[in-house]
Each structure stands twice: as C-alpha cells, then as structure tokens.
Motif scaffolding. Structure first.
Motif, PDB file in Angstrom:
ATOM      1  N   LEU A   1     -14.536  25.344 -29.580  1.00 36.24           N
ATOM      2  CA  LEU A   1     -15.655  24.419 -29.679  1.00 36.24           C
ATOM      3  C   LEU A   1     -15.453  23.219 -28.764  1.00 36.24           C
ATOM      4  O   LEU A   1     -16.380  22.756 -28.096  1.00 36.24           O
ATOM      5  CB  LEU A   1     -15.818  23.948 -31.129  1.00 36.24           C
ATOM      6  CG  LEU A   1     -16.923  22.937 -31.401  1.00 36.24           C
ATOM      7  CD1 LEU A   1     -18.292  23.566 -31.144  1.00 36.24           C
ATOM      8  CD2 LEU A   1     -16.851  22.435 -32.847  1.00 36.24           C
ATOM      9  N   ASN A   2     -14.219  22.707 -28.712  1.00 38.90           N
ATOM     10  CA  ASN A   2     -13.915  21.523 -27.904  1.00 38.90           C
ATOM     11  C   ASN A   2     -13.366  21.922 -26.539  1.00 38.90           C
ATOM     12  O   ASN A   2     -12.380  22.653 -26.448  1.00 38.90           O
ATOM     13  CB  ASN A   2     -12.899  20.629 -28.620  1.00 38.90           C
ATOM     14  CG  ASN A   2     -13.454  20.035 -29.894  1.00 38.90           C
ATOM     15  OD1 ASN A   2     -14.619  19.652 -29.946  1.00 38.90           O
ATOM     16  ND2 ASN A   2     -12.638  19.979 -30.932  1.00 38.90           N
TER      17      ASN A   2
ATOM     18  N   ASN B   1     -12.940  14.027 -28.998  1.00 38.51           N
ATOM     19  CA  ASN B   1     -13.175  15.350 -28.433  1.00 38.51           C
ATOM     20  C   ASN B   1     -14.389  15.310 -27.522  1.00 38.51           C
ATOM     21  O   ASN B   1     -15.289  14.480 -27.687  1.00 38.51           O
ATOM     22  CB  ASN B   1     -13.446  16.384 -29.544  1.00 38.51           C
ATOM     23  CG  ASN B   1     -12.297  16.510 -30.519  1.00 38.51           C
ATOM     24  OD1 ASN B   1     -11.132  16.540 -30.119  1.00 38.51           O
ATOM     25  ND2 ASN B   1     -12.620  16.581 -31.803  1.00 38.51           N
TER      26      ASN B   1
ATOM     27  N   ARG C   1     -17.097  18.171 -26.658  1.00 44.02           N
ATOM     28  CA  ARG C   1     -17.462  19.531 -27.005  1.00 44.02           C
ATOM     29  C   ARG C   1     -17.946  20.300 -25.783  1.00 44.02           C
ATOM     30  O   ARG C   1     -18.486  19.721 -24.836  1.00 44.02           O
ATOM     31  CB  ARG C   1     -18.533  19.539 -28.097  1.00 44.02           C
ATOM     32  CG  ARG C   1     -18.024  18.943 -29.403  1.00 44.02           C
ATOM     33  CD  ARG C   1     -19.097  18.815 -30.444  1.00 44.02           C
ATOM     34  NE  ARG C   1     -19.641  20.121 -30.843  1.00 44.02           N
ATOM     35  CZ  ARG C   1     -20.349  20.319 -31.947  1.00 44.02           C
ATOM     36  NH1 ARG C   1     -20.626  19.307 -32.749  1.00 44.02           N
ATOM     37  NH2 ARG C   1     -20.805  21.509 -32.243  1.00 44.02           N
TER      38      ARG C   1
END
Length: 254
Positions: free
Chosen positions: A5-6, A29, A31
C-alpha cells in the motif's frame, strides 16, 4: 504477494547540519499513486526533507524505505533506486548550453541502451506530454519561466519514473502558469501511474493537487499533521498553526 500500500515509508527520521537539528523523528507514509505535499513556513526543512528522500543528504538517524527496501546515500544499489525517481528542482536545472531536446535526451543516453532514433522519438513524445511539442530545438534562455519548468518536467519523466519529486515547482511563476503546472502534474500522475512528492508553500497548489499534506513546524522540529488539506483547514483538533497557515493569516477560533 500483494502490492504494498505504501510506496514510501519514513520512520524516525532526524535531520541535522552539524549540531543544528532541522527535524526530529519524522514518521509518515506516501501511499502508492498519491500526491503527498510537504508544506510549512520558510526554513522549516521542506527542501531538506526532499534532499534526504532522494539521497542527496544523509540523515542523523532513522530510515527511509521504498517498496519496503531501505534507502540511504551509500546504498550499493543507489543508481537502481534513483532510476525510479524523476526530480524537478526549483530552477528547472536545465543545461543552458544544450537545447531542450538534448536536455531531455540526457537521462535516456546515460541510463538506457536505446538507439539514437528511438531516443529522439521518446524525447518528442515527452515534450508533447508537457505541451512543448515543436520546442525541442530551443535553448532554455529562449523559453519563458513556465516553459522552462515544463522542459525540466519532461526531463524528469524521461525514464518513466515510479516516483516524481518536485521542489517548489511554482516558484517564480505567475498564477496562470502555476495553475497550468498543477494541472500538468495531475495529468502526468494519472498518465504515468506515478507516486508524487511535492514541496510547496503555495496555497492554491496545495488545495489543487494534494491527496495528503505533511506540515513541518520549525519551532517544534516536528510534523504537526498529515492529512487532506481540505479536511485539515476546518478540523478543530488540528494544531492552530496548521489552520493559520492554510488560511494565510485568517483568525483561527476554536
């Protein structure tokens, strides 16, 4: 294994110049496929953070990960990491002695084995993507400020990077050129499927392009928030400094 996801993970990052600490223990983060804006007042460390993220500066402590792999200036695969990046600096950083086409061709010549005619075709394509078709023969001095930024952007996307980094892309541009550049950044993000990190203090750009925005505060040497600016501006739980910044001096009343 499912895709992460990141795209970028920053963990406990502290930045310093000698004994002067710029930021301490940043955690955030970026994404995959989003536009992350790094914002804050002058001197808070926005551009310094970007330099750490692309390996131009070494951190005091902490780590940066791309797709789960740790990144640092002495990494044995630094060239491999950097080939994933496209970077546009404030000035555009074009070589004044080279034509626009030659500037855009340079990364392809240095980092690919493509024949000359294919490089020329790709250069024409990249210039068309940024609205500079037919301007490849011009030199940087013959372009307007907005056109130089777009030429720098064409060079930044020459290798189809996974991640684009922009340092104050609207600096020195008039409002119309700045808005067109914002629109171009959004179009290129979708066209390339890229993840984008933008350093800026321009409110119009922040609200126009940011999926999330990280606010750096020079006084506390920390990030005060990380979220969508449209939500942050009216959130009573957010530090007043952030809302003051996003409203550019309007009174903040809780």
């Amino acid at each position: 294994m499912s895709e992460r996801l990141n795209k970028i993970e920053v963990r406990g990052l502290s930045m310093a110049y000698g004994s002067f600490v710029v930021m301490e223990k940043l955690d955030f983060n970026v994404r995959r496929g989003e536009i992350k804006v790094i914002m804050g007042g002058s001197g808070c460390g926005k551009s310094t953070l970007l330099k750490h993220m692309i390996g131009l500066e070494r951190s005091k402590s902490g780590k940066i990960l791309y797709d789960g792999d740790r990144f640092y200036p002495e990494h044995s695969k630094m060239a491999e990491f950097r080939n994933r990046f496209g970077v546009l600096f404030q000035s555009g950083a074009l070589w004044s002695s080279m034509s626009v086409a030659e500037n855009v061709a340079l990364p392809l010549q240095e980092h690919s084995s493509l024949p000359r005619h294919e490089i020329a075709e790709l250069v024409d394509f990249k210039l068309s993507l940024v609205g500079l078709a037919g301007f490849g023969h011009r030199y940087p001095s013959e372009l307007s400020g907005g056109m130089r930024k777009r030429a720098g952007l064409a060079r930044a996307i020459a290798l189809d990077p996974q991640i684009l980094f922009f340092d104050e892309p609207s600096a020195g541009l008039d409002p119309m050129s700045s808005r067109r550049l914002d629109e171009l950044i959004l179009q290129l993000k979708d066209a390339l499927g890229a993840t984008v990190v933008v350093v800026t203090h321009e409110l119009a750009s922040i609200f126009a392009i940011a999926d999330t925005a990280l606010f750096l505060d020079a006084e506390t040497k920390s990030a005060l928030c990380d979220g969508n600016p449209n939500d942050l501006v009216d959130d009573p739980t957010v530090d007043p400094k952030v809302r003051y910044f996003l409203r550019r001096g309007e009174a903040v009343i809780d």
